[in-house]
Design a protein around this motif. Structure first.
Motif, PDB file in Angstrom:
ATOM      1  N   PRO A  12      13.985   0.147  -0.071  1.00  0.00           N
ATOM      2  CA  PRO A  12      14.235   0.279  -1.521  1.00  0.00           C
ATOM      3  C   PRO A  12      13.646  -0.889  -2.304  1.00  0.00           C
ATOM      4  CG  PRO A  12      16.250  -0.307  -0.327  1.00  0.00           C
ATOM      5  CD  PRO A  12      15.241   0.045   0.696  1.00  0.00           C
ATOM      6  N   GLY A  13      12.960  -0.559  -3.381  1.00  0.00           N
ATOM      7  CA  GLY A  13      12.420  -1.572  -4.289  1.00  0.00           C
ATOM      8  C   GLY A  13      11.156  -2.246  -3.835  1.00  0.00           C
ATOM      9  N   ARG A  14      10.742  -2.035  -2.591  1.00  0.00           N
ATOM     10  CA  ARG A  14       9.625  -2.809  -2.047  1.00  0.00           C
ATOM     11  C   ARG A  14       8.304  -2.508  -2.745  1.00  0.00           C
ATOM     12  NH1 ARG A  14       8.919  -2.649   4.349  1.00  0.00           N
ATOM     13  NH2 ARG A  14      11.152  -3.208   4.145  1.00  0.00           N
ATOM     14  N   ASP A  15       8.102  -1.248  -3.143  1.00  0.00           N
ATOM     15  CA  ASP A  15       6.828  -0.872  -3.754  1.00  0.00           C
ATOM     16  C   ASP A  15       6.546  -1.620  -5.048  1.00  0.00           C
ATOM     17  OD1 ASP A  15       6.246   0.841  -1.743  1.00  0.00           O
ATOM     18  OD2 ASP A  15       6.705   2.684  -2.836  1.00  0.00           O
ATOM     19  N   GLU A  16       7.596  -2.095  -5.714  1.00  0.00           N
ATOM     20  CA  GLU A  16       7.403  -2.718  -7.025  1.00  0.00           C
ATOM     21  C   GLU A  16       7.567  -4.233  -6.991  1.00  0.00           C
ATOM     22  OE1 GLU A  16       9.454  -0.672 -10.203  1.00  0.00           O
ATOM     23  OE2 GLU A  16       9.635   1.126  -8.977  1.00  0.00           O
ATOM     24  N   ALA A  17       7.799  -4.794  -5.822  1.00  0.00           N
ATOM     25  CA  ALA A  17       8.010  -6.239  -5.717  1.00  0.00           C
ATOM     26  C   ALA A  17       6.673  -6.970  -5.623  1.00  0.00           C
ATOM     27  CB  ALA A  17       8.868  -6.547  -4.491  1.00  0.00           C
ATOM     28  N   PRO A  18       6.608  -8.200  -6.131  1.00  0.00           N
ATOM     29  CA  PRO A  18       5.355  -8.954  -6.075  1.00  0.00           C
ATOM     30  C   PRO A  18       5.174  -9.672  -4.739  1.00  0.00           C
ATOM     31  CG  PRO A  18       6.987 -10.193  -7.315  1.00  0.00           C
ATOM     32  CD  PRO A  18       7.626  -8.874  -6.950  1.00  0.00           C
ATOM     33  N   LEU A  19       3.923  -9.774  -4.308  1.00  0.00           N
ATOM     34  CA  LEU A  19       3.509 -10.537  -3.135  1.00  0.00           C
ATOM     35  C   LEU A  19       4.425 -10.271  -1.941  1.00  0.00           C
ATOM     36  CD1 LEU A  19       1.276 -12.501  -2.304  1.00  0.00           C
ATOM     37  CD2 LEU A  19       2.845 -14.377  -2.774  1.00  0.00           C
ATOM     38  N   VAL A  20       4.441  -9.027  -1.481  1.00  0.00           N
ATOM     39  CA  VAL A  20       5.255  -8.644  -0.329  1.00  0.00           C
ATOM     40  C   VAL A  20       4.415  -8.834   0.930  1.00  0.00           C
ATOM     41  CG1 VAL A  20       6.593  -6.818   0.758  1.00  0.00           C
ATOM     42  CG2 VAL A  20       6.541  -7.008  -1.735  1.00  0.00           C
ATOM     43  N   LEU A  21       4.870  -9.692   1.832  1.00  0.00           N
ATOM     44  CA  LEU A  21       4.140 -10.036   3.046  1.00  0.00           C
ATOM     45  C   LEU A  21       5.000  -9.755   4.267  1.00  0.00           C
ATOM     46  CD1 LEU A  21       2.873 -13.540   1.842  1.00  0.00           C
ATOM     47  CD2 LEU A  21       1.721 -11.333   1.558  1.00  0.00           C
ATOM     48  N   ASP A  22       4.342  -9.665   5.434  1.00  0.00           N
ATOM     49  CA  ASP A  22       5.106  -9.576   6.663  1.00  0.00           C
ATOM     50  C   ASP A  22       5.318 -10.982   7.225  1.00  0.00           C
ATOM     51  OD1 ASP A  22       2.757 -10.332   7.957  1.00  0.00           O
ATOM     52  OD2 ASP A  22       2.309  -8.319   8.695  1.00  0.00           O
ATOM     53  N   ALA A  23       5.891 -11.074   8.423  1.00  0.00           N
ATOM     54  CA  ALA A  23       6.244 -12.376   8.977  1.00  0.00           C
ATOM     55  C   ALA A  23       5.036 -13.242   9.291  1.00  0.00           C
ATOM     56  CB  ALA A  23       7.088 -12.190  10.238  1.00  0.00           C
ATOM     57  N   SER A  24       3.844 -12.628   9.410  1.00  0.00           N
ATOM     58  CA  SER A  24       2.628 -13.396   9.668  1.00  0.00           C
ATOM     59  C   SER A  24       1.952 -13.863   8.387  1.00  0.00           C
ATOM     60  CB  SER A  24       1.650 -12.544  10.480  1.00  0.00           C
ATOM     61  OG  SER A  24       1.103 -11.502   9.678  1.00  0.00           O
ATOM     62  N   GLY A  25       2.454 -13.399   7.251  1.00  0.00           N
ATOM     63  CA  GLY A  25       1.822 -13.717   5.971  1.00  0.00           C
ATOM     64  C   GLY A  25       0.819 -12.679   5.521  1.00  0.00           C
ATOM     65  N   ALA A  26       0.669 -11.583   6.285  1.00  0.00           N
ATOM     66  CA  ALA A  26      -0.254 -10.514   5.888  1.00  0.00           C
ATOM     67  C   ALA A  26       0.373  -9.665   4.792  1.00  0.00           C
ATOM     68  CB  ALA A  26      -0.598  -9.642   7.093  1.00  0.00           C
ATOM     69  N   SER A  27      -0.470  -9.177   3.907  1.00  0.00           N
ATOM     70  CA  SER A  27       0.020  -8.436   2.750  1.00  0.00           C
ATOM     71  C   SER A  27       0.448  -7.026   3.113  1.00  0.00           C
ATOM     72  CB  SER A  27      -1.069  -8.377   1.672  1.00  0.00           C
ATOM     73  OG  SER A  27      -0.660  -7.589   0.580  1.00  0.00           O
ATOM     74  N   LEU A  28       1.630  -6.630   2.630  1.00  0.00           N
ATOM     75  CA  LEU A  28       2.068  -5.238   2.722  1.00  0.00           C
ATOM     76  C   LEU A  28       1.639  -4.472   1.475  1.00  0.00           C
ATOM     77  CD1 LEU A  28       5.653  -5.765   4.170  1.00  0.00           C
ATOM     78  CD2 LEU A  28       3.560  -5.177   5.399  1.00  0.00           C
ATOM     79  N   THR A  29       1.840  -5.057   0.315  1.00  0.00           N
ATOM     80  CA  THR A  29       1.346  -4.524  -0.953  1.00  0.00           C
ATOM     81  C   THR A  29       0.945  -5.702  -1.828  1.00  0.00           C
ATOM     82  OG1 THR A  29       2.856  -2.638  -0.845  1.00  0.00           O
ATOM     83  CG2 THR A  29       1.845  -3.103  -2.973  1.00  0.00           C
ATOM     84  N   THR A  30      -0.255  -5.642  -2.370  1.00  0.00           N
ATOM     85  CA  THR A  30      -0.726  -6.683  -3.278  1.00  0.00           C
ATOM     86  C   THR A  30      -0.684  -6.143  -4.699  1.00  0.00           C
ATOM     87  OG1 THR A  30      -2.186  -7.636  -1.610  1.00  0.00           O
ATOM     88  CG2 THR A  30      -2.642  -8.186  -3.902  1.00  0.00           C
ATOM     89  N   TRP A  31      -0.032  -6.886  -5.588  1.00  0.00           N
ATOM     90  CA  TRP A  31       0.108  -6.443  -6.978  1.00  0.00           C
ATOM     91  C   TRP A  31      -0.725  -7.321  -7.894  1.00  0.00           C
ATOM     92  CZ3 TRP A  31       2.313  -1.978  -8.242  1.00  0.00           C
ATOM     93  CH2 TRP A  31       3.194  -1.393  -7.330  1.00  0.00           C
ATOM     94  N   THR A  32      -1.455  -6.662  -8.775  1.00  0.00           N
ATOM     95  CA  THR A  32      -2.199  -7.352  -9.831  1.00  0.00           C
ATOM     96  C   THR A  32      -1.501  -7.058 -11.149  1.00  0.00           C
ATOM     97  OG1 THR A  32      -4.296  -7.123  -8.635  1.00  0.00           O
ATOM     98  CG2 THR A  32      -4.419  -7.588 -10.997  1.00  0.00           C
ATOM     99  N   TYR A  33      -0.973  -8.112 -11.784  1.00  0.00           N
ATOM    100  CA  TYR A  33      -0.204  -7.940 -13.011  1.00  0.00           C
ATOM    101  C   TYR A  33      -1.103  -8.152 -14.229  1.00  0.00           C
ATOM    102  CZ  TYR A  33       4.047  -7.921 -10.266  1.00  0.00           C
ATOM    103  OH  TYR A  33       5.030  -7.586  -9.371  1.00  0.00           O
TER     104      TYR A  33
END
Length: 482
Positions: A206-227
């Motif tokens: 929940p909410g993950r699609d709209e959160a900024p700079l969401v990364l996994d434990a390695s620091g890789a991007s799950l979703t990158t947002w451009t505001y």
């Protein structure tokens, strides 16, 4: 008395604790004290949960953050500084500190100079969670993110159990992502999860699609947002609604602040589009609708939702949320019949008189999910096409370089398709968010003396005209504090 984690059939059933993470971001949760006083928790129950979760205890947090900036009812978050599980056995106390969460972000701590990769918890305000176990307290809740604590020994003999949670104190002045992941003075519910419920929440995200700079434990991007225009900034759209007549030219008939975010996943291109904003001033007798048109290629498809809220409220206006179907360009109706929802008592003028107390304007949000990623260069350029429809005249009013698009408007029929007058003056314009609208009936050229030079030069000179307002002729509206 029934064990807190078991149904009548002996199944593991998730439950919440009476203790919470307090508003100062610190929680000491007694795992032997369920919120439901009719239930009992003990070492045997904790061991059942550990076995069910393959040697871990899985916890959910019901994130309860106010809507502010990029945090909305649809997406809000906190970050974790530390998690410690203290287990008391008959002859010793054992501490477990290894924990994991699905999401991370690079965040700067208050007083620090550099950002570090930090575990995060993300959620939303929906209360539609569903468990396959009818005894689970998750059903009907708004439990959000999951974190897990590894426990490498049996818990049957446990006689005391405390979970210590400390939220990460971010540097709120850094903007996003820090501002999104702050904790803002509300208690947060904590629950113990069965494996089925933990996996459900992980999948639901929940909410993950709209959160900024969401990364996994390695620091890789799950979703990158451009505001756009920035993570903490807004476009300000101001309108004159007497089009094609010039009117009093005070540019406060409707004033709207909005922000748009373009989301990209592991594939190239834009796969998600989000946005939010506020109506911040209204100095008109006419009724308006406010639209945001975003240009997409003809082959683009997808779906989404729009939400329009009553002023200073989490209550949706009737008719919202509204579903959106994406087929090429999308016209988003984000504020409808504004006269019915934005007024100051009996006055249709809001935040436009010097003596008026500033009123918080209605908020709107939208989210779009595209079926296939769209190359960023094929999404229309910001600030996109923000426009109003004026009910009394039947005209659309757009930025000067845009064209009318609504089938029910009079513009095309009347040949009113150019949104500058004969002297090159626009009827709608975009300005940065430090713009203060002129007071009611004050010509913008009087409120901002260099505006005339800016218009007559086609924008070549006095490009900072909006910073040179006459303080006694403009209205400061601190909408970012809403």
């Amino acid at each position: 008395m029934m064990l807190a984690s078991t149904s009548a059939m002996g199944e593991i059933a998730s439950f919440r604790f009476v203790d919470k993470v307090s508003k100062d971001g610190i929680g000491v949760i007694n795992l032997l004290t369920p919120d439901d006083a009719s239930k009992t928790s003990n070492g045997a129950l904790l061991e059942a949960f550990r076995n069910d979760n393959n040697g871990e205890l899985a916890f959910a947090v019901d994130i309860s953050e106010p809507s502010s900036g990029s945090e909305t009812l649809r997406s809000h978050g906190v970050a974790l500084e530390s998690v410690r599980l203290l287990l008391t056995f008959p002859t010793e106390v054992v501490e477990f500190t290894v924990f994991s969460s699905a999401t991370h972000s690079f965040l700067q701590k208050s007083g620090a100079q550099n950002a570090v990769l930090t575990p995060t918890l993300i959620g939303n305000s929906d209360t539609t969670r569903v468990s396959p176990n009818p005894a689970s307290e998750m059903t009907g809740s708004s439990w959000d993110s999951v974190f897990r604590v590894a426990v490498d020994r049996p818990l049957t003999e446990v006689v005391g159990a405390e979970l210590h949670i400390d939220f990460f104190d971010v540097d709120k002045q850094a903007g996003d992502p820090e501002e999104y992941y702050d904790f803002a003075g509300r208690d947060e519910i904590v629950a113990l999860l069965s494996a089925d419920d933990a996996n459900y929440l992980d999948t639901l995200a929940p909410g993950r699609d709209e959160a900024p700079l969401v990364l996994d434990a390695s620091g890789a991007s799950l979703t990158t947002w451009t505001y756009l225009p920035s993570s903490s900034g807004y476009f300000i759209a101001s309108y004159e609604d007497l089009f094609p007549l010039k009117g009093d030219y005070d540019f406060n008939d409707l004033v709207v602040a909005y922000q748009v975010a373009l989301g990209s996943g592991s594939n190239d291109g834009v796969s998600k589009i989000r946005g939010s904003g506020y109506l911040i001033a209204r100095g008109a007798a006419y009724d308006h609708d406010w639209y945001l048109r975003i240009g997409l290629p003809a082959w683009a498809s997808g779906s989404g939702t729009t939400r329009f809220y009553e002023s200073n409220s989490e209550r949706l206006v009737a008719g919202f949320p509204a579903s959106v179907t994406v087929r090429g360009d999308v016209n988003l109706l984000l504020a409808e019949h504004i006269a019915d929802h934005f007024s100051d008592g009996e006055s249709t003028y809001v935040n436009t008189f010097e003596a008026q107390t500033v009123q918080e304007g209605p908020r709107f949000e939208f989210s779009l999910d595209l079926d296939a990623p769209v190359p960023a260069e094929e999404v229309s350029a910001a600030p996109f096409d923000p426009f109003i429809y004026v009910h009394e005249t039947g005209y659309e009013v757009h930025l000067a370089d845009q064209a009318p698009v609504l089938a029910h408007s009079r513009n095309t029929l009347d040949g009113a398709t150019t949104f500058r007058d004969t002297a090159n003056f626009p009827f709608a314009m975009i300005v940065p968010d430090d713009f203060a609208p002129p007071l009611a009936a004050v010509d913008i050229g009087l409120a901002y003396p260099t505006f005339l030079d800016y218009v007559q030069s086609m924008g070549d000179v006095e490009q900072d005209w909006y910073l040179k307002g006459q303080s006694h002729r403009v209205k400061e509206i601190p909408f970012k504090q809403w």
